[in-house]
Design a protein around this motif. Structure first.
Motif, PDB file in Angstrom:
ATOM      1  N   SER A   1     -12.237  17.630  12.059  1.00  0.00           N
ATOM      2  CA  SER A   1     -10.955  18.335  12.171  1.00  0.00           C
ATOM      3  C   SER A   1     -10.633  19.115  10.891  1.00  0.00           C
ATOM      4  O   SER A   1      -9.891  20.104  10.931  1.00  0.00           O
TER       5      SER A   1
ATOM      6  N   GLN B   1     -19.578  14.437  14.780  1.00  0.00           N
ATOM      7  CA  GLN B   1     -18.568  14.859  15.742  1.00  0.00           C
ATOM      8  C   GLN B   1     -18.792  16.319  16.084  1.00  0.00           C
ATOM      9  O   GLN B   1     -19.573  17.018  15.440  1.00  0.00           O
TER      10      GLN B   1
ATOM     11  N   GLY C   1     -13.376  21.290  18.312  1.00  0.00           N
ATOM     12  CA  GLY C   1     -13.125  22.573  18.960  1.00  0.00           C
ATOM     13  C   GLY C   1     -11.713  23.025  18.659  1.00  0.00           C
ATOM     14  O   GLY C   1     -10.810  22.199  18.502  1.00  0.00           O
TER      15      GLY C   1
ATOM     16  N   PHE D   1      -2.330  11.778  18.155  1.00  0.00           N
ATOM     17  CA  PHE D   1      -3.046  12.262  16.974  1.00  0.00           C
ATOM     18  C   PHE D   1      -2.015  13.010  16.146  1.00  0.00           C
ATOM     19  O   PHE D   1      -1.142  13.692  16.708  1.00  0.00           O
TER      20      PHE D   1
ATOM     21  N   ALA E   1      -7.898  15.097  22.209  1.00  0.00           N
ATOM     22  CA  ALA E   1      -7.541  16.515  22.273  1.00  0.00           C
ATOM     23  C   ALA E   1      -6.028  16.671  22.252  1.00  0.00           C
ATOM     24  O   ALA E   1      -5.289  15.677  22.314  1.00  0.00           O
ATOM     25  N   GLY E   2      -5.571  17.893  22.185  1.00  0.00           N
ATOM     26  CA  GLY E   2      -4.134  18.115  22.255  1.00  0.00           C
ATOM     27  C   GLY E   2      -3.773  19.539  21.905  1.00  0.00           C
ATOM     28  O   GLY E   2      -4.626  20.360  21.564  1.00  0.00           O
TER      29      GLY E   2
ATOM     30  N   GLY F   1     -11.872  16.908  19.801  1.00  0.00           N
ATOM     31  CA  GLY F   1     -12.936  16.371  18.955  1.00  0.00           C
ATOM     32  C   GLY F   1     -13.624  15.236  19.679  1.00  0.00           C
ATOM     33  O   GLY F   1     -12.983  14.438  20.376  1.00  0.00           O
TER      34      GLY F   1
END
Ligand code: DAH
Length: 339
Positions: free
Chosen positions: A172, A210, A213, A250, A285-286, A309
């Motif tokens: 990230s 990892q 995206g 997250f 994700a989010g 991720g």
């Protein structure tokens, strides 16, 4: 003297018939025709001949010399031919002999998975980005809305190199670097290694990989996230795959979710692989948190985005039915040869 010359000729012919090497030939030439050779020795006697005999002997001597020289040249050519033939025979290569097959290496299952992920996402228009593994805590945490007192920053699960420098715990971090360096619209993935102070077991390793995206543009919503990741799941796990989003937390996304895929072994009925669940968790994700956009110089009132991720080891283990993560790092050729 005539007899001597004839005898020399006869002896020369005989000697030459048994000569086999260039060295022997040269030895012969010096001994017979050389300045201190046998022919010269005979010719020394010319002085004692009469005026009539002298030209006759001279002519004969020239004839004998020419004859011996001719023979010498002939034998020399033969010797050379034999030498070449011998060399060819000695250096002959049997082209029909089976060769030594070089042992071909194979791509590691993690490499295969990474390439497949890159293919899927680049075909959707994503760029492949990179970032440093030794990272500033700013990019790994602060810019990702993960403040100083957040438990993820704990000494216990993070390898610090200095106070603000660490081995990145998540790809990230590249989101923040990418947003700083590029103007939206953005579509990028970043595959790479990450580090956490985890004890090794069948599903954990302090070193793993990892793939991250990130999409940022105007009017990006959770719907875009769902559509993109659903399509990814079908391409990676098969066209029958269904996905399920569960709410999660997250710091850098709001709302956040974890995505599960329907089990590709039992199709959702429940089996050993999915532990009876019918679904397998594969990613987080989010929707990118406005604080993250802001920290990276992007106006959250104009732009929005989504991020995701996932762990490459986990994907490789699911794809190749590997039940112990340690196998991916032990580099046992007997294991790696199977892919
Ligand atoms: N970085 C998270 C982790 O290591 C995974 C993740 C979750 C990445 C949500 C994301 C995201 O980009 O939006 O667990």
């Amino acid at each position: 003297m005539k007899q001597q010359l004839e005898a020399l000729r006869a002896k020369a012919v005989e000697t030459l018939s048994s000569v086999n090497t260039a060295a022997e030939l040269e030895e012969f030439r010096v001994k017979v025709l050389g300045k201190k050779g046998e022919l010269t020795a005979i010719l020394r006697q010319m002085g004692s001949l009469s005026a009539e005999e002298r030209p006759v002997m001279g002519a004969l001597a020239n004839e004998v010399r020419a004859y011996i020289e001719g023979e010498l040249a002939r034998v020399s050519a033969e010797v050379e031919k034999k030498a070449v033939a011998a060399r060819i025979a000695a250096e002959k290569i049997d082209v029909t002999e089976p060769g030594i097959t070089p042992k071909l290496g194979k791509a590691h299952p993690l490499t295969l998975v990474r390439k497949e992920l890159e293919n899927i996402f680049t075909s959707m228009g994503f760029m492949v980005a990179e970032g440093p593994e030794v990272e500033l805590s700013h990019y790994n945490f602060d810019a990702l809305n993960t403040p100083d007192d957040h438990p993820a920053r704990d000494m216990q699960d993070t390898f610090y190199i200095a106070k603000d420098v660490l081995l990145r715990t998540q790809t990230s971090s590249v989101q923040a670097r990418y947003m700083e360096a590029h103007k939206p619209p953005l579509r990028m993935i970043c595959p790479g290694a990450v580090y956490r102070s985890d004890a090794v077991d069948a599903t954990h390793s302090p070193f793993f990989h990892q793939i991250e995206g990130l999409v940022v543009d105007k009017n990006i919503s959770f719907g875009d996230l769902k559509g993109t990741l659903e399509e990814f799941a079908r391409l990676f796990f098969g066209p029958e795959t269904r996905v399920r989003f569960r709410p999660h937390h997250f710091p850098f996304t709001e709302p956040s979710a974890e995505m599960d895929v329907s089990c590709f072994v039992c199709g959702g009925k429940g089996c050993r692989l999915c532990k009876g669940e019918g679904f397998i968790e594969i990613l987080g994700a989010g929707v990118v948190h406005p604080n993250v956009l802001r920290a990276c110089g992007i106006d959250p009132d104009v732009y929005s985005g989504f991020a995701f991720g996932m762990g490459q080891e986990r994907l490789a283990m699911l794809r190749y039915k590997i039940d112990d993560m340690r196998l991916l790092f032990e580099n046992d050729v007997r294991f790696l040869e199977q892919f």
